[in-house]
Design a protein around this motif. Structure first.
Motif, PDB file in Angstrom:
ATOM      1  N   GLU A 107       0.864  -1.194   0.000  1.00  0.00           N
ATOM      2  CA  GLU A 107       0.000   0.000   0.000  1.00  0.00           C
ATOM      3  C   GLU A 107       0.892   1.232   0.000  1.00  0.00           C
ATOM      4  N   VAL A 108       0.633   2.122  -0.986  1.00  0.00           N
ATOM      5  CA  VAL A 108       1.405   3.358  -1.088  1.00  0.00           C
ATOM      6  C   VAL A 108       0.509   4.496  -0.592  1.00  0.00           C
ATOM      7  N   PRO A 109       0.860   5.126   0.518  1.00  0.00           N
ATOM      8  CA  PRO A 109      -0.008   6.185   1.061  1.00  0.00           C
ATOM      9  C   PRO A 109      -0.168   7.347   0.089  1.00  0.00           C
ATOM     10  N   ARG A 110      -1.270   8.074   0.225  1.00  0.00           N
ATOM     11  CA  ARG A 110      -1.557   9.228  -0.644  1.00  0.00           C
ATOM     12  C   ARG A 110      -0.444  10.261  -0.572  1.00  0.00           C
ATOM     13  N   ALA A 111       0.207  10.366   0.574  1.00  0.00           N
ATOM     14  CA  ALA A 111       1.243  11.390   0.754  1.00  0.00           C
ATOM     15  C   ALA A 111       2.580  11.018   0.106  1.00  0.00           C
ATOM     16  N   THR A 112       2.694   9.805  -0.363  1.00  0.00           N
ATOM     17  CA  THR A 112       3.974   9.353  -0.948  1.00  0.00           C
ATOM     18  C   THR A 112       3.893   9.411  -2.463  1.00  0.00           C
ATOM     19  N   PRO A 113       4.622  10.348  -3.109  1.00  0.00           N
ATOM     20  CA  PRO A 113       4.611  10.414  -4.579  1.00  0.00           C
ATOM     21  C   PRO A 113       5.277   9.171  -5.170  1.00  0.00           C
ATOM     22  N   PHE A 114       4.726   8.725  -6.280  1.00  0.00           N
ATOM     23  CA  PHE A 114       5.330   7.572  -6.944  1.00  0.00           C
ATOM     24  C   PHE A 114       6.787   7.855  -7.326  1.00  0.00           C
ATOM     25  N   VAL A 115       7.071   9.110  -7.687  1.00  0.00           N
ATOM     26  CA  VAL A 115       8.431   9.437  -8.090  1.00  0.00           C
ATOM     27  C   VAL A 115       9.403   9.267  -6.922  1.00  0.00           C
ATOM     28  N   ALA A 116       8.896   9.471  -5.680  1.00  0.00           N
ATOM     29  CA  ALA A 116       9.765   9.270  -4.522  1.00  0.00           C
ATOM     30  C   ALA A 116      10.125   7.790  -4.364  1.00  0.00           C
ATOM     31  N   VAL A 117       9.160   6.917  -4.664  1.00  0.00           N
ATOM     32  CA  VAL A 117       9.436   5.476  -4.613  1.00  0.00           C
ATOM     33  C   VAL A 117      10.442   5.104  -5.683  1.00  0.00           C
ATOM     34  N   SER A 118      10.257   5.651  -6.884  1.00  0.00           N
ATOM     35  CA  SER A 118      11.183   5.361  -7.977  1.00  0.00           C
ATOM     36  C   SER A 118      12.582   5.848  -7.642  1.00  0.00           C
ATOM     37  N   ARG A 119      12.696   7.055  -7.068  1.00  0.00           N
ATOM     38  CA  ARG A 119      14.005   7.600  -6.733  1.00  0.00           C
ATOM     39  C   ARG A 119      14.692   6.757  -5.664  1.00  0.00           C
ATOM     40  N   ALA A 120      13.919   6.343  -4.656  1.00  0.00           N
ATOM     41  CA  ALA A 120      14.503   5.527  -3.592  1.00  0.00           C
ATOM     42  C   ALA A 120      15.001   4.190  -4.135  1.00  0.00           C
ATOM     43  N   ALA A 121      14.210   3.581  -5.040  1.00  0.00           N
ATOM     44  CA  ALA A 121      14.634   2.310  -5.629  1.00  0.00           C
ATOM     45  C   ALA A 121      15.893   2.507  -6.462  1.00  0.00           C
ATOM     46  N   ALA A 122      15.953   3.609  -7.209  1.00  0.00           N
ATOM     47  CA  ALA A 122      17.137   3.875  -8.025  1.00  0.00           C
ATOM     48  C   ALA A 122      18.379   4.026  -7.157  1.00  0.00           C
ATOM     49  N   GLU A 123      18.233   4.713  -6.024  1.00  0.00           N
ATOM     50  CA  GLU A 123      19.375   4.880  -5.116  1.00  0.00           C
ATOM     51  C   GLU A 123      19.845   3.540  -4.568  1.00  0.00           C
ATOM     52  N   LEU A 124      18.871   2.698  -4.200  1.00  0.00           N
ATOM     53  CA  LEU A 124      19.238   1.365  -3.696  1.00  0.00           C
ATOM     54  C   LEU A 124      19.979   0.559  -4.761  1.00  0.00           C
ATOM     55  N   LEU A 125      19.466   0.622  -6.005  1.00  0.00           N
ATOM     56  CA  LEU A 125      20.093  -0.141  -7.075  1.00  0.00           C
ATOM     57  C   LEU A 125      21.492   0.391  -7.400  1.00  0.00           C
ATOM     58  N   GLN A 126      21.646   1.719  -7.359  1.00  0.00           N
ATOM     59  CA  GLN A 126      22.969   2.296  -7.607  1.00  0.00           C
ATOM     60  C   GLN A 126      23.952   1.901  -6.511  1.00  0.00           C
ATOM     61  N   ASP A 127      23.471   1.957  -5.266  1.00  0.00           N
ATOM     62  CA  ASP A 127      24.338   1.555  -4.148  1.00  0.00           C
ATOM     63  C   ASP A 127      24.730   0.085  -4.276  1.00  0.00           C
ATOM     64  N   GLN A 128      23.740  -0.732  -4.678  1.00  0.00           N
ATOM     65  CA  GLN A 128      24.018  -2.154  -4.830  1.00  0.00           C
ATOM     66  C   GLN A 128      25.033  -2.401  -5.945  1.00  0.00           C
ATOM     67  N   GLU A 129      24.875  -1.676  -7.057  1.00  0.00           N
ATOM     68  CA  GLU A 129      25.804  -1.823  -8.167  1.00  0.00           C
ATOM     69  C   GLU A 129      27.217  -1.414  -7.761  1.00  0.00           C
ATOM     70  N   ALA A 130      27.308  -0.307  -7.003  1.00  0.00           N
ATOM     71  CA  ALA A 130      28.622   0.142  -6.542  1.00  0.00           C
ATOM     72  C   ALA A 130      29.239  -0.876  -5.584  1.00  0.00           C
ATOM     73  N   ALA A 131      28.391  -1.417  -4.686  1.00  0.00           N
ATOM     74  CA  ALA A 131      28.897  -2.418  -3.744  1.00  0.00           C
ATOM     75  C   ALA A 131      29.347  -3.682  -4.478  1.00  0.00           C
ATOM     76  N   THR A 132      28.572  -4.058  -5.506  1.00  0.00           N
ATOM     77  CA  THR A 132      28.946  -5.232  -6.299  1.00  0.00           C
ATOM     78  C   THR A 132      30.275  -5.012  -6.999  1.00  0.00           C
ATOM     79  N   THR A 133      30.452  -3.818  -7.546  1.00  0.00           N
ATOM     80  CA  THR A 133      31.711  -3.497  -8.225  1.00  0.00           C
ATOM     81  C   THR A 133      32.874  -3.513  -7.251  1.00  0.00           C
ATOM     82  N   ARG A 134      32.645  -2.918  -6.055  1.00  0.00           N
ATOM     83  CA  ARG A 134      33.721  -2.910  -5.051  1.00  0.00           C
ATOM     84  C   ARG A 134      34.071  -4.329  -4.620  1.00  0.00           C
ATOM     85  N   LEU A 135      33.041  -5.164  -4.436  1.00  0.00           N
ATOM     86  CA  LEU A 135      33.297  -6.543  -4.024  1.00  0.00           C
ATOM     87  C   LEU A 135      34.053  -7.303  -5.111  1.00  0.00           C
TER      88      LEU A 135
END
Length: 492
Positions: A107-135
């Protein structure tokens, strides 16, 4: 990898899983998509969190089941429904459909913009990619440090440790050359590895086999930089194979290939040194041979008393026997190398049996035991013994040849050629008279009595033989030559 649980845990988003939702740490999140279509699956690739406000779903009840089925079949990681617009809360029919198909519903609350969810997911994926590269880079550095020498085992051990895997190097027939190594070596199925090697060994150095069974993944890769691979890297990991692990296996394969190539180059250089040293030793130059052997890896020395073995046969067999001698007997003082199309081995007399035990498929002549400074004589007698080998008697020792008398010292083909040329001008009567003359030590009277003819007849026949052959039969050397020719001709 990034999971739906990682996204739900992000502060400020307020994402709430539906009641009865499956475990959030299972679905792997690859991207976030937004769609209000009744069937968005043509635009999905799998692994997405699909966000929707449900604009076209007002009044849905039975429709939710087919909608969720389409998303689950397309491999969607989760469905996020924005509440407060079309739906004030998650529709019970949607909750039931997602629970039935095991699809995570958020459930995505009315106060949470979809773009905020997309941005948060992108940050997680970028962090994961960087961590994978470092590993991956860290694994590469650690493996590179383990590959400093020519020994392959430390690198295999390090790979097993870094990946918590069972690792082995196997030969072309699947037999282990190193390992299996690791905390649980029994997890590597050698029968499986043998089958995979058989399947890819004809495909060259670029072939890779990846097999998943139960909870393990087995990877088999050829080792080498050029030509036919002789070794294969086999790795068994628990679970799947992620990108850092895949990169580590690839890095290890490259480093092992470099080590194998360097080792092959070093072995080839040492072989050239040993070959030249054996050539000098067999020519009687002991001092120069010792200088060259001292420069080779391991600093070999010439035995004080030795026997020379000279071997011939198919080129591939010569190479195989040389490798066996190098691998099995080098530490016991056996020197071996290729010299003018022959495989030559030098060893203390007590180790000649071990040399011959590894010479299957070759003909071998064993020279007499001599001091090291008499290497030339040892090589020559080994050559005489080799010349007397046959298909039925592929191994001959000098003692056997010497005990057989002087005729055994004459190579068979050369002896036949000599006898044929010597006796060609003589007919049977001449040969019979010549044999009797030699048998009676040149007594013409004894020859006449033996053959039952007049002495003048014997004298005339002998004069005719001397004219035809150009020999002086009163010369001892001529008599020896004639005797050899008659004996060799009689033995054909």
């Amino acid at each position: 990898m990034v999971t739906v649980a990682d996204l739900v845990a992000m502060p400020g988003l307020g994402l709430r899983p539906a009641e009865g939702a499956p475990a959030l740490d299972g679905p792997v999140l690859r991207w976030v998509a937004t769609s209000e279509l009744a069937d968005p699956t043509p635009y999905l690739e799998g692994g997405e969190l699909l966000l929707t406000t449900g604009l076209g779903t007002r009044g849905w009840s039975r429709e939710w089941a087919s909608y969720v089925d389409r998303l689950a079949d397309a491999g969607a990681a989760a469905l996020g429904l924005g509440t407060g617009l079309t739906h004030d809360r998650l529709p019970p029919a949607l909750v039931a459909a997602c629970a039935a198909r095991g699809l995570v519903l958020l459930e995505v609350p009315r106060a949470t913009p979809f773009v905020a969810v997309s941005r948060a997911a992108a940050e997680l994926l970028q962090d994961q990619e960087a961590a994978t590269t470092r590993l991956a880079l860290d694994l590469q550095r650690r493996l590179t440090r383990a590959a400093l020498g020519l020994d392959l085992r430390p690198l295999v051990e390090r790979l097993a440790q870094l990946l918590d895997a069972s690792v082995a190097l196997v030969q072309r027939d699947g037999a282990p050359a190193e390992g299996p190594l690791g905390a649980h070596p029994e997890t590597l199925d050698l029968d499986l590895v043998r089958g995979e090697v058989a399947g890819i060994k004809g495909q060259g150095l670029g072939a890779v086999s990846t097999t998943t069974r139960a909870r393990d993944t087995t990877v088999v890769r050829p080792i080498g930089l050029a030509g036919r691979p002789e070794l294969y890297l086999a790795v068994c990991l628990p679970g799947g194979l992620d990108e850092p692990q895949r990169s580590a296996v690839s890095t290890a394969a490259v480093l092992l290939s470099l080590a194998v190539e360097r080792r092959a180059e070093r072995r080839a250089a040492d072989r050239r040194l040993r070959g030249r040293a054996l050539e000098l030793l067999c020519a009687g130059d002991l001092r120069s041979a010792e200088v060259l052997l001292d420069a080779a890896e391991g600093g070999r020395s010439v035995p004080e008393r030795l026997r020379v073995v000279r071997m011939t046969g198919p080129e591939e067999t010569l190479g195989d026997v040389l490798e066996r001698l190098e691998d099995d007997l080098a530490d016991e003082g056996v020197l071996a190398g290729l010299l003018d199309g022959e495989l030559v081995a030098v060893a203390v007399p007590s180790r000649i049996g071990a040399v011959l035990a590894r010479a299957g498929g070759l003909r071998a002549g064993v020279g007499r035991a001599v001091p090291a400074q008499d290497g030339r004589r040892g090589a020559e007698t080994a050559g005489h013994a080799l010349d007397r080998t046959t298909a039925a008697s592929p191994v001959r020792r000098w003692e056997e040849v010497a005990d057989a008398g002087p005729l055994a010292l004459v190579p068979e083909a050369l002896g036949h050629e000599y006898a044929a040329a010597f006796l060609a001008p003589l007919d049977d009567e001449h040969r019979t008279t010549l044999a009797a003359f030699l048998r009676h030590h040149g007594s013409r009277g004894a020859v006449a009595d033996d053959l039952g003819v007049h002495r003048n007849t014997v004298r005339n026949r002998l004069a005719e033989i001397e004219r035809l052959t150009g020999l002086d039969l009163d010369d001892p050397a001529a008599r020896v030559g004639a005797w050899l020719a008659l004996e060799l001709a009689a033995g054909r």
